[in-house]
Design a protein around this motif. Structure first.
Motif, PDB file in Angstrom:
ATOM      1  N   ALA A 199       0.885  -0.994   0.038  1.00  0.00           N
ATOM      2  CA  ALA A 199       0.252   0.090   0.007  1.00  0.00           C
ATOM      3  C   ALA A 199       0.891   1.202   0.071  1.00  0.00           C
ATOM      4  CB  ALA A 199      -0.952   0.044   1.336  1.00  0.00           C
ATOM      5  N   LYS A 200       1.902   1.150   0.563  1.00  0.00           N
ATOM      6  CA  LYS A 200       2.831   2.334   0.806  1.00  0.00           C
ATOM      7  C   LYS A 200       3.403   2.600  -0.526  1.00  0.00           C
ATOM      8  CE  LYS A 200       4.512   2.335   5.747  1.00  0.00           C
ATOM      9  NZ  LYS A 200       5.487   2.028   6.576  1.00  0.00           N
ATOM     10  N   ILE A 201       3.913   1.697  -1.386  1.00  0.00           N
ATOM     11  CA  ILE A 201       4.914   1.545  -2.545  1.00  0.00           C
ATOM     12  C   ILE A 201       3.794   2.170  -3.408  1.00  0.00           C
ATOM     13  CG2 ILE A 201       5.934   0.520  -4.276  1.00  0.00           C
ATOM     14  CD1 ILE A 201       7.503   0.856  -1.638  1.00  0.00           C
ATOM     15  N   ASP A 202       2.467   1.685  -3.565  1.00  0.00           N
ATOM     16  CA  ASP A 202       1.586   2.004  -4.590  1.00  0.00           C
ATOM     17  C   ASP A 202       1.093   3.490  -4.447  1.00  0.00           C
ATOM     18  OD1 ASP A 202       1.169  -0.657  -5.673  1.00  0.00           O
ATOM     19  OD2 ASP A 202      -0.598  -1.085  -4.550  1.00  0.00           O
ATOM     20  N   ARG A 224      14.871  -9.974  -1.582  1.00  0.00           N
ATOM     21  CA  ARG A 224      16.181  -9.725  -2.342  1.00  0.00           C
ATOM     22  C   ARG A 224      16.026  -8.610  -3.046  1.00  0.00           C
ATOM     23  NH1 ARG A 224      13.983 -14.608  -3.355  1.00  0.00           N
ATOM     24  NH2 ARG A 224      13.157 -14.033  -5.241  1.00  0.00           N
ATOM     25  N   SER A 225      17.258  -7.953  -3.366  1.00  0.00           N
ATOM     26  CA  SER A 225      17.232  -6.696  -4.312  1.00  0.00           C
ATOM     27  C   SER A 225      17.105  -5.558  -3.491  1.00  0.00           C
ATOM     28  CB  SER A 225      16.571  -6.948  -5.461  1.00  0.00           C
ATOM     29  OG  SER A 225      16.659  -8.165  -6.081  1.00  0.00           O
ATOM     30  N   VAL A 226      16.795  -5.441  -2.234  1.00  0.00           N
ATOM     31  CA  VAL A 226      16.464  -4.235  -1.597  1.00  0.00           C
ATOM     32  C   VAL A 226      17.569  -3.251  -1.794  1.00  0.00           C
ATOM     33  CG1 VAL A 226      16.363  -3.102   0.673  1.00  0.00           C
ATOM     34  CG2 VAL A 226      15.132  -5.149   0.153  1.00  0.00           C
ATOM     35  N   GLU A 274      12.311   2.739  -9.922  1.00  0.00           N
ATOM     36  CA  GLU A 274      12.412   1.623  -8.619  1.00  0.00           C
ATOM     37  C   GLU A 274      11.404   1.498  -8.223  1.00  0.00           C
ATOM     38  OE1 GLU A 274      17.250   2.917  -7.448  1.00  0.00           O
ATOM     39  OE2 GLU A 274      15.609   3.499  -6.270  1.00  0.00           O
ATOM     40  N   LEU A 275      10.289   2.502  -7.938  1.00  0.00           N
ATOM     41  CA  LEU A 275       8.946   2.267  -7.479  1.00  0.00           C
ATOM     42  C   LEU A 275       8.186   1.347  -8.444  1.00  0.00           C
ATOM     43  CD1 LEU A 275       8.031   5.844  -6.452  1.00  0.00           C
ATOM     44  CD2 LEU A 275       8.448   3.791  -4.665  1.00  0.00           C
ATOM     45  N   GLU A 277       5.607  -4.061  -9.126  1.00  0.00           N
ATOM     46  CA  GLU A 277       5.437  -5.267 -10.036  1.00  0.00           C
ATOM     47  C   GLU A 277       5.906  -6.664  -9.319  1.00  0.00           C
ATOM     48  OE1 GLU A 277       7.600  -4.209 -13.652  1.00  0.00           O
ATOM     49  OE2 GLU A 277       5.931  -2.924 -14.646  1.00  0.00           O
ATOM     50  N   ARG A 278       7.060  -6.454  -8.637  1.00  0.00           N
ATOM     51  CA  ARG A 278       7.630  -7.668  -8.328  1.00  0.00           C
ATOM     52  C   ARG A 278       7.660  -8.002  -6.832  1.00  0.00           C
ATOM     53  NH1 ARG A 278      12.320  -9.088 -12.437  1.00  0.00           N
ATOM     54  NH2 ARG A 278      11.679  -7.896 -14.486  1.00  0.00           N
ATOM     55  N   LEU A 279       7.220  -7.126  -5.711  1.00  0.00           N
ATOM     56  CA  LEU A 279       7.387  -7.274  -4.447  1.00  0.00           C
ATOM     57  C   LEU A 279       6.714  -8.685  -4.079  1.00  0.00           C
ATOM     58  CD1 LEU A 279       7.915  -5.993  -1.826  1.00  0.00           C
ATOM     59  CD2 LEU A 279       5.548  -5.047  -1.650  1.00  0.00           C
TER      60      LEU A 279
END
Length: 360
Positions: free
Chosen positions: A127-130, A162-164, A195-196, A201-203
Motif C-alpha cells: 500500500a505504501k509503495i503503490d 532480495r534486491s533491496v 525503482e517504485l 511489479e515484483r514485490l
C-alpha cells in the motif's frame, strides 16, 4: 595324580550327602517354577495394558523401551518449568509443533529454510509503495516522511527481500537532495520512479530468502579485456566476444559488469534455475555486486540489469573475488580481441612524404 590324603574321600562323601539333604524336594521345586511362571505372565499382561492405554495415561515407559514424549507431556512440563526458571510467557506463545514460527516480524519457515514477510505486513508495504508510485506517475510531490517510512520498511525487511539495496539507491538520492534543501516535500525523478515500479511489479514474487547460502550448482568465471570479454562455466560452456565500441576505453569495472551480463546471457540454458557462484578478478566489480551497486550511477544501472536478469530466470548468485592467475581461462578468452597494430617503417615514411609531419 597325587594320592589322596587319608580321610579326604570320606569328607567328599559327607559333603555330597549334606548338599542332597539341603536340596528341596521335587514337589517344592515344582511349586517354585509355577510361582515364577505366574510372575512372568503378570509382567507381560502389565506391558500389554500399558501399550494399549492412551499416551497421557502412561506414567513411565515399559522396561527396555524409550519414553514417548508428545505434546501432552512436553507442553504441561514446559509451562511449569519456564516460570520456575525465571521467565514468563504470554498469549502469543504457540505451544503446538509446526514448521513455521513468527519472530521479529518475519515468518521463519524451517521446511523451505527461508525468511518470509507475513501476508499482512506485505499488504502494508504494498500500500505504501503503490501510493508513492501513483504520485510519481501523476507528477505530484510526496511528503518526505512518507518516502522515508517506505524506505525504512523495505530496508528492515532485507533478510526476506532480495534486491533491496539494488532498487532503493535512486530513492535514497531523492531523499538526500530534499534533506540538503530543507524541503519537506520530495520530487520523484525518473530513476526513482523506475525503482517504485520495480517494487510494485515484483514485490510478491521477491518475498522469501534463504536463511543461509546453499551450495552452488554452477561456477561462472568472467573477465573483460581492453577490447573483448570472455567467460566460462566450470566444466561447461565458454564465451568469447568483442566489446561494443562505446565500452572500449571505459572503466574496467564497467566492462567487467557488462561482461558478466553478456556471458550469462550466452550461457543462460546452463544457469537457469540454478544457484551460481560468480568468480571475477575485479574487486570493484565484486563489491558492486555484493553491495547492490555503488555511488556510480552507470555501475548501479548495470547491477540493476543483472539483478533483473537473475530474477527473470530464477538464478541465485554469490560473488567471489579471485586472483588473475586463478582466472586464467576467462582472461585468455577475453584477450582474443586485444590486437595491437603498428606501422611499418616503410608505411610511416610514405605517409610523412605525402602529408608531412604528423602529430598524435
Amino acid at each position: 595324580p597325587e594320592p589322596l590324603e587319608p580321610g579326604h574321600a570320606e569328607n567328599s562323601t559327607a559333603d555330597a550327602k549334606q548338599r542332597h539333604a539341603n536340596s528341596p524336594e521335587p514337589s517344592e521345586r515344582s511349586a517354585d517354577r509355577q510361582q515364577q511362571s505366574a510372575v512372568r505372565s503378570q509382567r507381560s499382561a502389565d506391558r500389554t495394558e500399558r501399550s494399549n492405554s492412551p499416551a497421557g495415561d502412561q506414567p513411565r515407559a515399559a522396561s527396555g523401551t524409550a519414553p514417548e514424549f508428545g505434546p501432552s507431556i512436553v507442553v504441561p512440563f514446559a509451562k511449569r518449568i519456564i516460570p520456575l526458571l525465571g521467565f514468563a510467557y504470554n498469549a502469543k506463545c504457540t505451544w503446538q509443533p509446526g514448521t513455521t514460527a513468527r519472530f521479529l516480524g518475519f515468518d521463519i519457515d524451517t521446511a523451505q529454510y527461508q525468511f518470509r514477510i507475513p501476508h499482512e505486513r506485505m499488504a502494508a508495504i504494498r500500500a505504501k509503495i503503490d501510493g508513492l508510485y501513483t504520485a510519481a506517475l501523476e507528477g505530484r510531490r510526496v511528503p518526505l516522511h512518507e518516502l522515508q517510512s517506505a524506505l525504512g520498511t523495505l530496508i528492515a525487511r532485507r533478510p526476506a527481500l532480495r534486491s533491496v539495496q539494488v532498487f532503493t539507491r535512486a530513492l535514497y538520492r531523492a531523499v538526500n537532495r530534499t534533506n540538503q534543501s530543507h524541503w519537506r516535500w520530495v520530487s520523484i525523478d525518473g530513476a526513482a520512479t523506475e525503482e517504485l515500479r520495480y517494487w510494485c511489479e515484483r514485490l510478491p514474487s521477491l518475498n522469501g530468502a534463504a536463511i543461509n547460502e546453499t551450495p552452488p550448482e554452477r561456477t561462472l568465471y568472467v573477465d573483460a579485456g581492453a577490447s573483448g570479454f570472455g567467460g566460462h562455466i566450470e566444466q561447461g560452456g565458454r564465451v568469447s566476444r568483442p566489446l561494443p565500441n562505446e565500452l572500449i576505453g571505459t572503466s574496467s569495472t564497467r566492462r567487467e559488469l557488462y561482461a558478466l551480463l553478456e556471458t550469462a546471457n550466452e550461457l543462460a540454458d546452463e544457469l537457469k534455475g540454478r544457484t551460481v557462484r560468480v568468480r571475477m578478478d575485479s574487486a570493484a566489480a565484486v563489491a558492486n555486486l555484493q553491495n547492490g551497486g555503488g555511488p556510480k550511477e552507470d555501475l548501479s544501472e548495470l547491477v540493476k540489469r543483472w539483478t533483473r536478469w537473475c530474477d527473470d530466470r530464477g538464478v541465485r548468485c554469490t560473488y567471489e573475488w579471485i586472483s588473475r592467475r586463478a582466472n586464467d581461462e576467462a582472461d585468455r578468452l577475453s584477450k582474443r580481441f586485444d590486437i595491437s597494430y603498428a606501422l611499418s617503417a616503410q608505411a610511416e615514411s610514405m605517409i610523412r612524404r605525402r602529408w608531412g609531419s604528423i602529430k598524435f
